[in-house]
Design an enzyme around this catalytic site. Sequence first.
Site, mmCIF file in Angstrom:
data_model
loop_
_atom_site.group_PDB
_atom_site.id
_atom_site.type_symbol
_atom_site.label_atom_id
_atom_site.label_comp_id
_atom_site.label_asym_id
_atom_site.label_seq_id
_atom_site.Cartn_x
_atom_site.Cartn_y
_atom_site.Cartn_z
ATOM 1 N N ASP A 170 -0.030 -1.341 2.810
ATOM 2 C CA ASP A 170 0.011 -2.142 1.587
ATOM 3 C C ASP A 170 0.033 -1.220 0.372
ATOM 4 O OD1 ASP A 170 -0.324 -4.194 -0.349
ATOM 5 O OD2 ASP A 170 -1.456 -5.381 1.098
ATOM 6 N N HIS A 208 0.091 -2.449 -3.076
ATOM 7 C CA HIS A 208 -0.326 -3.056 -4.347
ATOM 8 C C HIS A 208 -1.773 -2.693 -4.668
ATOM 9 C CE1 HIS A 208 3.346 -5.396 -4.053
ATOM 10 N NE2 HIS A 208 3.160 -5.727 -5.313
ATOM 11 N N SER A 245 -1.848 -7.281 5.880
ATOM 12 C CA SER A 245 -3.075 -6.604 5.439
ATOM 13 C C SER A 245 -4.317 -7.319 5.972
ATOM 14 C CB SER A 245 -3.128 -6.540 3.911
ATOM 15 O OG SER A 245 -2.070 -5.763 3.413
#
Length: 641
Positions: free
Chosen positions: A161, A163, A214
């Site tokens: 991930d 972000h 995630s």
Amino acid sequence: IPKDLLDICENALWNRDPESTDKLLEYAQTHGKDAVQKGEEEAWRSGSVTERLKHALVKGITKYVVEDTEEARLDKERYPRPLHVIEGPLMSGMSVVGDLFGAGKMFLPQVIKSARVMKKAVAHLIPFMDAERLANIELMGATEDDNIYNGTMVIATVKGDVHDIGKNIVGVVLGCNNYRVVDLGVMTPCEKIIEAAIREKADVIGLSGLITPSLDEMIHVAKELERAGMKIPLLIGGATTSKTHTAVKIAPRYQAPAIHVLDASRTVVVVSNLLDKELRDDFIAEVNEEYEEVRDDHYDSLKDRKYLSLPESRKKGLHIEWSLPENLPPKPNTVGHKVYEDIDLNQLLPYIDWNPFFQVWQLRGKYPNRGYPKLFNDATVGQEARRLFDEAQVMLRDLINKRKIRASAIVSILPANSRGDDIVVYADESRTEEAGVYYGLRQQAEKDKESSDAYLCLSDFIAPSATGIPDYIGSIAASAGFGVDELAAKYEADNDDYSAIMVKALADRLAEALTEKLHQDMRREMWGFAPNESLDTQDLLSIKYQGIRPAPGYPSQPDHAEKTTMWKLGNITEATGIELTDSLMMHPGASVCALVFAHPKSSYFAVGKVTNEQIVDYAARKGTTVDAVETWLRPILSYDV
């Protein structure tokens, strides 16, 4: 009109001065009804150094912080050691910031500006503290354990991930409340999290993630923490996370507390309760009791919910009468791929949706002033929202004028027909060779008995191959994130979290705006079924146009794995530089992808929960295992695995 204002306005209108925006904002700030005169503005400078540092922290003013910090450091009578400057006036100022934020009298953008001041002050003191430590080692052969923090948190965006805006905000908010935050960055492997937690003597571990895979990685981390015998509380946060998922899937796999935190502002309360010896046990008991109820409710809902069989839901799907003239698929003006490089970001400004921008900064108005631009009228957050917006405009203009970030994209329209729940994409208009298949999932959760709504699947919006009617499917992959990570890293190196978060938030808005514009261009020109479309930004955001653009991994097709087909068909990484991570996140982070449907009867929908029957069928069609499919689709399974 005063001559100085007239000059600024004319230069802005005729585009003669790239600094026009900054000059207009500065003029407004110094001449508006709320303007503070220069003498008043600097009046706080006459106070003591302690008062000045406190004022700078509360107001987020960096201009004098280094010289004031140095003045305090040199006052050996009051602050014999550099550490005492941190423990004294700096922590005192941040304590005020924390109290104001907790009381709702200060907002996230202001807090992050305060953190910027604090970081710059501490950065100035660190060399002196290091020199003192080395002198102590030489003199005594040992170091003093100076622990001035309320606790330590190791925080990371999980493996796969990319972000990190939310994670970064959590770090800043905790830092403002005197917690030490060890940020491991993005795409962090489980073993690195565990090693850091042990090395840094963490009191709390924080996991962040944006996309569905995630969630599985967080479960894996919880299992590994348990296997390693860790007893450190685990906090879970991010867009796809939830209290239910944490209670049902994560908490049972870890004996220490595993707690979902909804947003950054609540993190401090959770962490302080966990680390307070008097409150900890009662707080954990309360969370455990609440999560037990959440688990019971979850499993009860699985028992109560009813589903149609897959054949039944297919029978009740949307069956368009394709032979009718009004239902014939629109034929594109252009078939194939179109790559856009080094896009002019000025073109995207009218397409920006500012509402998610304010959500990032946790500025939420109350009815009737919830959304942009009415948010500026809100009695509580309106003034800060306006200030944040003005500062965003300055940075946006700087990013564009100085070409600090870049955007690229690819748009495709390819021959396609449906085959059951799937969409077959052909190599060319002869439709003899399959280039790829987009696999679809169909709604199964039983609707109200009075409802006549169809049980939808995306393939319903594409003409079946059996009809002999040629149809097409479009796609968009777009990014405005090239250069963003490097720019954010520079800001962070300069202890400027505010600007680092701002540039990422703006890049996200530009990526969405780029997608909105490209979709409009497709409808008007490349596909051409709406050549005269004339919709303003609000109409576009309200989806008043024909067709839809659902994204893989979102409600209409919850499987992120479908991105791989899009990337293969468009050769997207080579064409644009937009990559897919192992967990099928797009990199750069400020990127968007979507399928594009043109039919007037296409509509957005949520697949919702699906049964094992459909998962088995879906896996067989894809030629993969049920376990692999369940891993990607775990949040929508109607059964427990």
